[in-house]
Design a protein around this motif. Structure first.
Motif, short mmCIF file in Angstrom:
data_model
loop_
_atom_site.label_atom_id
_atom_site.label_comp_id
_atom_site.label_asym_id
_atom_site.label_seq_id
_atom_site.Cartn_x
_atom_site.Cartn_y
_atom_site.Cartn_z
N LYS A 189 28.13 -52.70 -28.38
CA LYS A 189 26.78 -53.14 -28.77
C LYS A 189 25.73 -52.10 -28.41
O LYS A 189 24.71 -51.98 -29.07
N GLU A 190 25.98 -51.38 -27.32
CA GLU A 190 25.02 -50.38 -26.84
C GLU A 190 25.35 -48.97 -27.36
O GLU A 190 24.89 -47.98 -26.81
N ASN A 191 26.18 -48.93 -28.40
CA ASN A 191 26.49 -47.68 -29.11
C ASN A 191 27.19 -46.61 -28.28
O ASN A 191 26.96 -45.42 -28.47
N TRP A 192 28.05 -47.04 -27.36
CA TRP A 192 28.90 -46.08 -26.66
C TRP A 192 29.93 -45.57 -27.66
O TRP A 192 30.38 -46.30 -28.55
N SER A 193 30.36 -44.34 -27.50
CA SER A 193 31.41 -43.81 -28.37
C SER A 193 32.75 -44.42 -27.96
O SER A 193 32.92 -44.88 -26.83
N GLU A 194 33.70 -44.39 -28.89
CA GLU A 194 35.05 -44.90 -28.58
C GLU A 194 35.66 -44.11 -27.42
O GLU A 194 36.35 -44.67 -26.58
N GLN A 195 35.39 -42.82 -27.37
CA GLN A 195 35.93 -41.98 -26.30
C GLN A 195 35.37 -42.41 -24.94
O GLN A 195 36.11 -42.49 -23.96
N GLU A 196 34.07 -42.67 -24.86
CA GLU A 196 33.46 -43.11 -23.60
C GLU A 196 34.07 -44.44 -23.14
O GLU A 196 34.40 -44.61 -21.97
N ILE A 197 34.21 -45.36 -24.07
CA ILE A 197 34.78 -46.67 -23.74
C ILE A 197 36.21 -46.52 -23.25
O ILE A 197 36.60 -47.09 -22.22
N GLU A 198 36.99 -45.73 -23.96
CA GLU A 198 38.40 -45.54 -23.58
C GLU A 198 38.54 -44.86 -22.21
O GLU A 198 39.43 -45.21 -21.44
N LEU A 199 37.67 -43.91 -21.90
CA LEU A 199 37.72 -43.25 -20.59
C LEU A 199 37.55 -44.27 -19.46
O LEU A 199 38.29 -44.26 -18.48
N VAL A 200 36.57 -45.14 -19.61
CA VAL A 200 36.31 -46.15 -18.59
C VAL A 200 37.47 -47.13 -18.51
O VAL A 200 37.97 -47.45 -17.43
N MET A 201 37.94 -47.59 -19.65
CA MET A 201 39.02 -48.58 -19.66
C MET A 201 40.33 -48.02 -19.11
O MET A 201 41.04 -48.69 -18.37
N GLU A 202 40.64 -46.78 -19.45
CA GLU A 202 41.86 -46.15 -18.92
C GLU A 202 41.78 -45.99 -17.40
O GLU A 202 42.74 -46.26 -16.69
N GLU A 203 40.62 -45.55 -16.92
CA GLU A 203 40.45 -45.41 -15.47
C GLU A 203 40.56 -46.77 -14.78
O GLU A 203 41.22 -46.90 -13.75
N ALA A 204 39.94 -47.78 -15.36
CA ALA A 204 39.96 -49.12 -14.77
C ALA A 204 41.38 -49.65 -14.64
O ALA A 204 41.73 -50.31 -13.66
N GLN A 205 42.22 -49.35 -15.62
CA GLN A 205 43.58 -49.87 -15.63
C GLN A 205 44.58 -48.99 -14.88
O GLN A 205 45.77 -49.30 -14.83
N SER A 206 44.12 -47.92 -14.29
CA SER A 206 45.03 -46.97 -13.65
C SER A 206 45.57 -47.42 -12.30
O SER A 206 46.53 -46.85 -11.81
#
Length: 97
Positions: free
Chosen positions: A59-76
């Motif tokens: 909704k806040e126009n983050w890029s897919e790459q930015e979102i994936e970086l955070v999600m991958e780190e969170a799940q590590s």
């Protein structure tokens, strides 16, 4: 590798959990941005937290790459790390009039 806590699956994120995690975390942000999101009261299931974060970031126009970086780190690592990572990228911003 995400490990699950043995909690009630309907547990909500509580304000004292947020405070505890904020005191413990000394991690830097994976992406130097935050989303306008308050997780207090949100279902504490890891997948719900990730989906809630992802939806708000889109909704806040983050890029897919930015979102994936955070999600991958969170799940590590474990659940506490997931929660801490997501919280690091969330900030409740005052409503604009």
């Amino acid at each position: 590798m995400l490990t699950h806590k043995k909690n009630n699956p309907h547990t909500k994120v509580k304000s004292n959990s947020v405070i505890k995690v904020k005191k413990l975390r000394k991690m830097k942000q994976v992406v130097n941005k935050t989303v306008n999101l308050d997780l207090v009261g949100v279902d504490g299931n890891a997948y719900v937290l990730l989906a809630t974060f992802k939806r708000q970031a889109k909704k806040e126009n983050w890029s897919e790459q930015e979102i994936e970086l955070v999600m991958e780190e969170a799940q590590s690592k474990d659940y506490d790390y997931l929660l801490s990572t997501i919280l690091t990228h969330c900030e409740v911003k005052p409503e604009e009039e």
